[in-house]
Scaffold this active site. Structure first.
Site, short mmCIF file in Angstrom:
data_model
loop_
_atom_site.label_atom_id
_atom_site.label_comp_id
_atom_site.label_asym_id
_atom_site.label_seq_id
_atom_site.Cartn_x
_atom_site.Cartn_y
_atom_site.Cartn_z
N PRO A 10 4.42 -7.17 -3.07
CA PRO A 10 5.37 -6.85 -1.91
C PRO A 10 4.09 -6.96 -0.66
CG PRO A 10 5.36 -4.63 -2.77
CD PRO A 10 4.97 -5.59 -3.89
N ASN A 11 4.33 -7.52 0.51
CA ASN A 11 3.80 -7.95 1.71
C ASN A 11 2.32 -8.72 1.43
OD1 ASN A 11 5.66 -6.61 3.15
ND2 ASN A 11 5.06 -4.71 2.21
N ARG A 18 -2.85 -9.98 9.28
CA ARG A 18 -2.59 -8.88 10.13
C ARG A 18 -3.65 -7.77 9.47
NH1 ARG A 18 3.14 -6.70 10.13
NH2 ARG A 18 2.04 -4.98 10.68
N TYR A 23 -7.86 -5.29 5.27
CA TYR A 23 -7.77 -6.42 4.16
C TYR A 23 -8.66 -7.70 4.26
CZ TYR A 23 -3.77 -3.41 3.10
OH TYR A 23 -3.02 -2.39 2.69
N HIS A 85 2.16 2.50 -6.22
CA HIS A 85 2.54 3.92 -5.99
C HIS A 85 3.83 4.51 -6.26
CE1 HIS A 85 -1.45 2.78 -3.98
NE2 HIS A 85 -0.92 2.34 -3.22
N ASP A 92 6.65 0.88 -17.03
CA ASP A 92 7.25 0.65 -18.16
C ASP A 92 7.00 -0.68 -18.70
OD1 ASP A 92 7.78 3.20 -18.36
OD2 ASP A 92 9.82 3.18 -17.59
N GLU A 103 -5.49 -3.91 -12.86
CA GLU A 103 -5.02 -3.52 -11.57
C GLU A 103 -5.83 -3.80 -10.73
OE1 GLU A 103 -4.06 0.69 -11.56
OE2 GLU A 103 -3.76 0.62 -9.59
N ARG A 112 -8.27 5.94 1.43
CA ARG A 112 -7.11 5.80 2.53
C ARG A 112 -6.26 6.83 2.33
NH1 ARG A 112 -5.10 -0.01 2.15
NH2 ARG A 112 -3.95 0.52 4.07
O1 CA2 Z 1 -5.58 -2.45 -1.34
C1 CA2 Z 1 -4.73 -3.23 -1.73
O2 CA2 Z 1 -4.78 -4.53 -2.29
C2 CA2 Z 1 -3.25 -2.78 -1.89
O3 CA2 Z 1 -2.65 -3.21 -2.95
C3 CA2 Z 1 -2.44 -3.52 -0.47
C4 CA2 Z 1 -0.97 -2.99 -0.36
C5 CA2 Z 1 -1.03 -1.36 -0.20
O4 CA2 Z 1 0.19 -0.89 -0.24
C6 CA2 Z 1 -1.65 -0.82 -1.33
O5 CA2 Z 1 -1.80 0.65 -1.16
C7 CA2 Z 1 -3.28 -1.44 -1.48
C8 CA2 Z 1 -0.52 -3.64 0.74
C9 CA2 Z 1 -0.40 -5.22 0.92
C10 CA2 Z 1 0.12 -5.58 2.30
O6 CA2 Z 1 -0.87 -6.34 2.62
C11 CA2 Z 1 -0.72 -6.64 3.90
C12 CA2 Z 1 -1.85 -7.29 4.45
C13 CA2 Z 1 -1.89 -7.80 5.75
C14 CA2 Z 1 -1.20 -7.41 6.71
C15 CA2 Z 1 -0.01 -6.59 6.15
C16 CA2 Z 1 -0.03 -6.10 4.93
#
Ligand code: CA2
Length: 151
Positions: A10-11, A18, A23, A85, A92, A103, A112
């Site tokens: 997701p996302n 953003r 990221y 998380h 599973d 992963e 974080r």
């Molecule tokens: O660090 C990572 O790759 C995460 O898997 C990214 C997830 C976060 O919930 C994990 O804790 C760590 C979030 C992905 C969302 O990515 C975005 C990128 C740009 C703007 C908004 C969200």
């Protein structure tokens, strides 16, 4: 030529648009290009996917499990996003198949918020790459290629 599934949760479709401080500025389309080049250099193909839906990710893991059994898929590079998380179902799913799953997290989740420190996937992952930015995808591909070459 075997395939590596690169699976994004997701996302991650928002990558590069953003939160660049966390990221980076690379988009998911850029990550796909990087992964394709790295896999091609190693003589492998990439199946690159992203979904915001848990069930779609579960189905993709099952499909990779069948592909692994058939000798077509060497492994999965999985950034499950926030489902990492929360998702016992993804835990599973990985446990239920034999394909190696690496992963990956772009950010160092351990530096974080505390809710990002626990992963339901780590106990069932074949390996974990955390905090190397989008290069983590390439490190995971390299790990899977080396693992497959060992047999
Ligand atoms: O660090 C990572 O790759 C995460 O898997 C990214 C997830 C976060 O919930 C994990 O804790 C760590 C979030 C992905 C969302 O990515 C975005 C990128 C740009 C703007 C908004 C969200």
């Amino acid at each position: 030529m075997a395939t590596i599934l690169i699976l994004n949760g997701p996302n991650l479709n928002l990558l590069g648009t953003r939160e660049p401080a966390v990221y980076g500025a690379t988009t998911l389309a850029d990550v796909e290009t990087m992964c394709r080049s790295a896999a091609a250099r190693a003589g492998h193909a990439i199946d690159f996917r992203q979904s915001n839906r848990e069930g779609v990710l579960i189905d993709a893991i099952h499909e990779a499990g069948r592909g692994h059994k058939a000798g077509d898929v060497i492994g999965v590079v999985f950034n499950a996003g926030a489902y990492t998380h929360s998702s016992v179902a993804l835990h599973d799913a990985i446990k239920g198949v034999e394909v190696p799953v690496i992963e990956v997290h772009i950010s160092n989740v351990h530096a974080r918020e505390p809710f990002r420190h626990h992963s339901w996937l780590s106990p069932v992952a074949a390996g974990i790459v955390v905090g190397f930015g989008v290069d983590g995808y390439l490190l995971a591909i390299d790990g899977l290629v080396r693992r497959a070459a060992r047999g």
